[in-house]
Design an enzyme around this catalytic site. Structure first.
Site, PDB file in Angstrom:
ATOM      1  N   GLU A 109       2.217   5.747  -3.638  1.00 23.40           N
ATOM      2  CA  GLU A 109       2.280   5.812  -2.177  1.00 23.40           C
ATOM      3  C   GLU A 109       1.564   4.616  -1.534  1.00 23.40           C
ATOM      4  O   GLU A 109       0.496   4.771  -0.959  1.00 23.40           O
ATOM      5  CB  GLU A 109       1.703   7.146  -1.681  1.00 23.40           C
ATOM      6  CG  GLU A 109       0.384   7.491  -2.315  1.00 23.40           C
ATOM      7  CD  GLU A 109      -0.049   8.939  -2.131  1.00 23.40           C
ATOM      8  OE1 GLU A 109       0.812   9.810  -1.996  1.00 23.40           O
ATOM      9  OE2 GLU A 109      -1.267   9.157  -2.129  1.00 23.40           O
ATOM     10  N   TYR A 115     -14.733  -2.700   9.005  1.00 22.77           N
ATOM     11  CA  TYR A 115     -14.848  -3.095   7.589  1.00 22.77           C
ATOM     12  C   TYR A 115     -15.246  -4.563   7.400  1.00 22.77           C
ATOM     13  O   TYR A 115     -15.146  -5.092   6.297  1.00 22.77           O
ATOM     14  CB  TYR A 115     -13.496  -2.924   6.872  1.00 22.77           C
ATOM     15  CG  TYR A 115     -12.803  -1.604   7.022  1.00 22.77           C
ATOM     16  CD1 TYR A 115     -13.405  -0.422   6.591  1.00 22.77           C
ATOM     17  CD2 TYR A 115     -11.521  -1.537   7.548  1.00 22.77           C
ATOM     18  CE1 TYR A 115     -12.744   0.787   6.698  1.00 22.77           C
ATOM     19  CE2 TYR A 115     -10.850  -0.330   7.657  1.00 22.77           C
ATOM     20  CZ  TYR A 115     -11.472   0.827   7.239  1.00 22.77           C
ATOM     21  OH  TYR A 115     -10.802   2.016   7.345  1.00 22.77           O
ATOM     22  N   CYS A 158     -16.435  -4.160  25.638  1.00 19.76           N
ATOM     23  CA  CYS A 158     -17.849  -4.215  25.974  1.00 19.76           C
ATOM     24  C   CYS A 158     -18.663  -3.842  24.735  1.00 19.76           C
ATOM     25  O   CYS A 158     -19.236  -2.759  24.633  1.00 19.76           O
ATOM     26  CB  CYS A 158     -18.103  -3.242  27.118  1.00 19.76           C
ATOM     27  SG  CYS A 158     -19.607  -3.619  27.955  1.00 19.76           S
ATOM     28  N   ARG A 172      -0.528  -0.313   2.861  1.00 18.68           N
ATOM     29  CA  ARG A 172      -0.833  -1.687   3.274  1.00 18.68           C
ATOM     30  C   ARG A 172       0.158  -2.705   2.696  1.00 18.68           C
ATOM     31  O   ARG A 172       0.653  -3.572   3.412  1.00 18.68           O
ATOM     32  CB  ARG A 172      -2.242  -2.026   2.786  1.00 18.68           C
ATOM     33  CG  ARG A 172      -2.818  -3.303   3.341  1.00 18.68           C
ATOM     34  CD  ARG A 172      -4.132  -3.647   2.625  1.00 18.68           C
ATOM     35  NE  ARG A 172      -5.064  -2.552   2.609  1.00 18.68           N
ATOM     36  CZ  ARG A 172      -5.971  -2.300   3.550  1.00 18.68           C
ATOM     37  NH1 ARG A 172      -6.077  -3.101   4.579  1.00 18.68           N
ATOM     38  NH2 ARG A 172      -6.782  -1.258   3.458  1.00 18.68           N
TER      39      ARG A 172
HETATM   40  C1  LIG Z   1      -4.272   9.313  -0.499  1.00 24.79           C
HETATM   41  C2  LIG Z   1      -3.859   7.953  -0.091  1.00 24.79           C
HETATM   42  N1  LIG Z   1      -2.684   7.490  -0.519  1.00 24.79           N
HETATM   43  C3  LIG Z   1      -2.238   6.265  -0.160  1.00 24.79           C
HETATM   44  C4  LIG Z   1      -3.002   5.433   0.635  1.00 24.79           C
HETATM   45  C5  LIG Z   1      -2.467   4.084   0.981  1.00 24.79           C
HETATM   46  O1  LIG Z   1      -3.280   3.101   0.498  1.00 24.79           O
HETATM   47  P1  LIG Z   1      -2.894   1.572   0.689  1.00 24.79           P
HETATM   48  O2  LIG Z   1      -2.591   1.365   2.132  1.00 24.79           O
HETATM   49  O3  LIG Z   1      -4.086   0.842   0.246  1.00 24.79           O
HETATM   50  O4  LIG Z   1      -1.706   1.302  -0.180  1.00 24.79           O
HETATM   51  C6  LIG Z   1      -4.242   5.872   1.084  1.00 24.79           C
HETATM   52  C7  LIG Z   1      -5.087   5.007   1.918  1.00 24.79           C
HETATM   53  O5  LIG Z   1      -6.259   4.896   1.802  1.00 24.79           O
HETATM   54  C8  LIG Z   1      -4.685   7.183   0.720  1.00 24.79           C
HETATM   55  O6  LIG Z   1      -5.865   7.650   1.134  1.00 24.79           O
END
Ligand SMILES: Cc1ncc(COP(=O)(O)O)c(C=O)c1O
Length: 458
Positions: free
Chosen positions: A310, A354, A381, A313
């Site tokens: 899944e 971050y 601000c 990013r």
């Molecule tokens: C459970 C889970 N799956 C998938 C993702 C997606 O991660 P990324 O955007 O680093 O691929 C996240 C993001 O932190 C997540 O918490």
């Protein structure tokens, strides 16, 4: 290779499909006109701002689709079993993005009723929606069960609640168990989730108790295991290690007579925000995952599970740029020059949250030489509202269009109305066409939920 401002290398779009979008700072279609104006998706950024206002998220459809295809094709190449790639919609949840992901054959990972409703309304079949979260409400669980989504069970309370839901409409909810794999990776502490001290998932030493619970609840369809080790990860080793760990869980389930058949290895592949970032390609990441699972299963003579991942990013991060209008400037001799733009931490909270770094150019001065090092500040601000620290830019004037790259993931989805700034619009660009996918908020939108108690009316 065309060198823009020193931080940003533009790779020509002719070879776009061969490039892994997560390794590029710019969207794959980025180009520059003869007059020095930045183009994305065949549209001039300056023109888009003129038409849709600023700040403006500009999403390049071709880059999102290229990333989705690279995930799909790499799995087809390296995994001889069934695969489902899910888009982690927390990266950017809206109708258009979910619809693009679904049209590329991706399922959707959601973590709230809101993300679930968005995916459903975008036309994503419930069977392809996976529901995460460490504190799902009863209402969210009921909605997910009623729709027929898969639930990623995170804790004991939730297991009890899903079991209660199960009998109600004669449904047999599909349940995946999330376990913290105890794998450390080098990323920001807040986006690391796979180490043992994490709020997500069951501890590995709770696995045998969870399996006892599963045996006692055949009204639930126990389909497999999930783990996610963190985000913006550049190393392949932690994901390789994860494959061994997650296959071991499957073996333990088999041993107690629970033949689970799905493994979800989460997301986490990083993207290039600045030149010094060096993430592996999508294909390299997929290869390591597939080889790890295949080898680990072969070693224990286990049939290949259905494999899920899944990414968020790496699917959408590099596909978007945010365009701002340059405004005021403050020069502190021998110290720093601040150049302010008309957005900031409300449309991109990642730098203040971050300490994330970005690359940027001036979209209407792409051929101008860089002349100064400035710090780009937002208009909030808050002293920490800095988008880019010490970046080389051409000499800017008020009204110039500063464009920040790599803003597709966790920007719009984490945006706020801090200081009561309306959230920006987002446009989808492709082949020279731009379509609005999210309208700019208005002051009316900002005040929509406000109620003034009668005694305070003046
Ligand atoms: C459970 C889970 N799956 C998938 C993702 C997606 O991660 P990324 O955007 O680093 O691929 C996240 C993001 O932190 C997540 O918490």
């Amino acid at each position: 290779m065309v060198l823009l401002h020193p931080q940003v290398t533009l790779i020509p779009s002719a070879s776009a499909d061969a490039e892994s979008p997560n390794q590029q700072i710019l969207p794959l279609t980025a180009d520059v006109t003869a007059s020095g104006s930045l183009m994305v998706g065949g549209c001039e950024v300056v023109e888009l701002v003129r038409q849709f206002g600023s700040p403006l998220y500009i999403l390049d459809e071709a880059t999102v689709r290229a990333a989705a295809r690279q995930y799909r094709q790499s799995f087809a190449q390296f995994y001889p079993g069934e695969v489902q790639v899910l888009y982690a919609s927390k990266a950017w949840s809206c109708l258009a993005v979910c619809a693009i992901a679904a049209s590329e054959g991706l399922g959707i990972d959601v973590v709230s009723g809101g993300e679930l409703q968005t995916a459903l309304q975008a036309g994503v079949p419930a069977a392809n929606i996976y529901f995460h979260g460490n504190n799902k409400s009863q209402g969210e669980l009921a909605l997910a069960v009623q729709q027929g989504c898969t639930l990623i069970a995170d804790n004991w309370l939730e297991l009890e609640q899903i079991a209660e839901q199960a009998g109600q409409n004669g449904q047999r909810p599909r349940v995946m168990i999330r376990i913290t794999p105890g794998i450390e990776c080098h990323t920001h502490e807040y986006i690391r989730t796979g180490h043992l001290d994490s709020k997500f998932g069951f501890d590995p030493d709770q696995l045998s108790d969870v399996l006892v619970f599963a045996q006692a609840h055949p009204e639930l369809d126990w389909i497999g295991f999930h783990a996610h080790i963190g985000s913006q990860i550049f190393e392949l080793k932690p994901h390789q290690d994860l494959t061994q760990v997650i296959v071991d869980w499957l073996v333990q389930a088999q041993q107690v007579g629970l033949p689970m058949q799905e493994l979800n290895v989460g997301g986490g592949l990083g993207i290039r925000y600045v030149e010094t970032d060096n993430p592996p390609s999508i294909a390299a990441w997929v290869k390591v995952i597939c080889e790890g699972i295949v080898n680990a299963c072969a070693a224990v003579n286990l049939p290949l599970p259905k494999l899920l991942c899944e990414p968020g990013r790496s699917l959408i991060g590099s596909a978007c740029v945010t365009a701002y209008r340059v405004g005021s400037r403050k020069h502190i001799p021998n110290l720093r020059t601040y150049v302010s733009v008309d957005g900031g931490m409300s449309d991109n909270p990642r730098p203040i949250t971050y300490q994330s770094q970005y690359s940027a150019v001036v979209a209407n001065r792409m051929h101008d030489p860089t002349q100064e090092i400035v710090t780009v500040a937002g208009k909030h601000c808050e002293s920490g509202d800095i988008l880019l620290k010490d970046i080389s830019l051409p000499q800017t004037q008020p009204g110039d269009i500063l464009t920040v790259f790599g803003t597709g993931a966790y920007n719009y989805s984490m945006a706020s109305n801090y200081n009561r700034l309306p959230r920006p619009a987002a446009v989808l660009v492709q082949d020279g066409h731009a379509e609005l996918m999210i309208e700019r908020e208005t002051y009316t939108d900002l005040l929509r939920q406000d109620r003034l108690p009668a005694r305070l009316v003046r």
